[in-house]
Design an enzyme around this catalytic site. Sequence first.
Site, PDB file in Angstrom:
ATOM      1  N   CYS A  48       0.813  -1.219   0.000  1.00  0.00           N
ATOM      2  CA  CYS A  48       0.000   0.000   0.000  1.00  0.00           C
ATOM      3  C   CYS A  48       0.845   1.266   0.000  1.00  0.00           C
ATOM      4  CB  CYS A  48      -0.935   0.025   1.207  1.00  0.00           C
ATOM      5  SG  CYS A  48      -2.047  -1.381   1.313  1.00  0.00           S
ATOM      6  N   HIS A  94      -9.023   3.814  -2.298  1.00  0.00           N
ATOM      7  CA  HIS A  94      -7.644   3.397  -2.034  1.00  0.00           C
ATOM      8  C   HIS A  94      -7.071   2.683  -3.254  1.00  0.00           C
ATOM      9  CE1 HIS A  94      -4.110   1.850  -0.246  1.00  0.00           C
ATOM     10  NE2 HIS A  94      -4.608   0.838   0.459  1.00  0.00           N
ATOM     11  N   CYS A  99      -0.438   2.306   6.804  1.00  0.00           N
ATOM     12  CA  CYS A  99       0.060   0.956   6.997  1.00  0.00           C
ATOM     13  C   CYS A  99       0.174   0.311   5.625  1.00  0.00           C
ATOM     14  CB  CYS A  99      -0.862   0.153   7.903  1.00  0.00           C
ATOM     15  SG  CYS A  99      -2.525  -0.128   7.239  1.00  0.00           S
TER      16      CYS A  99
END
Length: 381
Positions: free
Chosen positions: A84, A335, A365
């Site tokens: 991510c 996202h 994270c």
Amino acid sequence: MPEAVIVSALRTPIGTARKGTLRDTSAFDLAHHVVGAVAEDLEADRIDDVILGEGRYGGGVLARHAAVTAGLTAAPGLAQNRHCAAGMAAVQTAAANIRAGMDELVIAGGVNSESTAPRARFRVGPDEWVDPWVSPSHPDRPDAPAMDMSITVGWNTAVRAGLTRDDMDRWALRSHRNATAAIDAGLFKDEIIAVETPHGVFDTDEHPRRDTSLERLSSLKVLHPEIDGFSITAGNASGANDGAAALAIASDRLGLPVLAYIRGWASVGVDPAFTGLASIDAITKAVRRSGISLGSVRLIEINEAFTSVPLAAIRALDLDPEIVNYSGSGCSLGHPVAATGARMIVTLVHELRRRGGGLGIAAMCAGGGMGSATVIEVPAV
């Protein structure tokens, strides 16, 4: 040592994967579009490198493809993957190379097309399938399943931080309201570049839900009803999304107009079962490395992979919720995995400039028990 400064920061609108406006726009097209836009006012032969986070197009180098397509033939390309945090890692790598004096001008960011990523599942057991385009981020464990972030990130974080379903649903509602208010106020106008798609010109984030409510969010089924007390739903989790973001990072010695200074950054590792808590350690480490105080930070972006992530950080670091995710985040804006870290920095730059400058932190994270944070400072304007 030269300073690493941001001289351009742009992104595409964020699309909803597989059914949104970018569903037929490839990662290559998104990369070309955003890299070309960021490079438009720069001297092509001065650009030393193009670094892009990517996570779903293994085997190639999107950054080099985008550089050639955008006419930046002299710039090589580097593919970066920190799950991510891939887009954020690209920005950090560019800043490190500039501060080391090895490069002077780099385009860095991230690209994600969930809609068009290759998919080729195959069976490895009677009831077990593998998608080779999604490699596991850590060894699989019952308490930290490698391919189920609702447990590893969302639920484990909620349990450790003592968060209730209501806490997370209320933050999700706030996220959607903040995002739609930002869209209506035109807050993203300076950072978004429109994209020509087979379905028309796309210029506005489409994932935020105007019609959501606490009642609607609280009525959603939990993702794992077999787990006692499980409170993670599709409503308090991020979406599956398409999008791209890029920044031009330069040495301050070039004398280009400065949007922001990159003051410092940090990445950390934690036990994969507590991935959602990694942004807390990353923020703490980045603040220490940057020589600032957390109390002097004006705005903070903490990606809502699940709403438990920013809520846990707010509690652990005693943050003012009003300065966190002021215009929405992963739960509402979406996202686009490899692009999100760069997207947050782009948004942070533009919002701090609107507010007259100051310090900001973007943090997140990342799968496999990782976290990353970047500190920027926008000069007074």
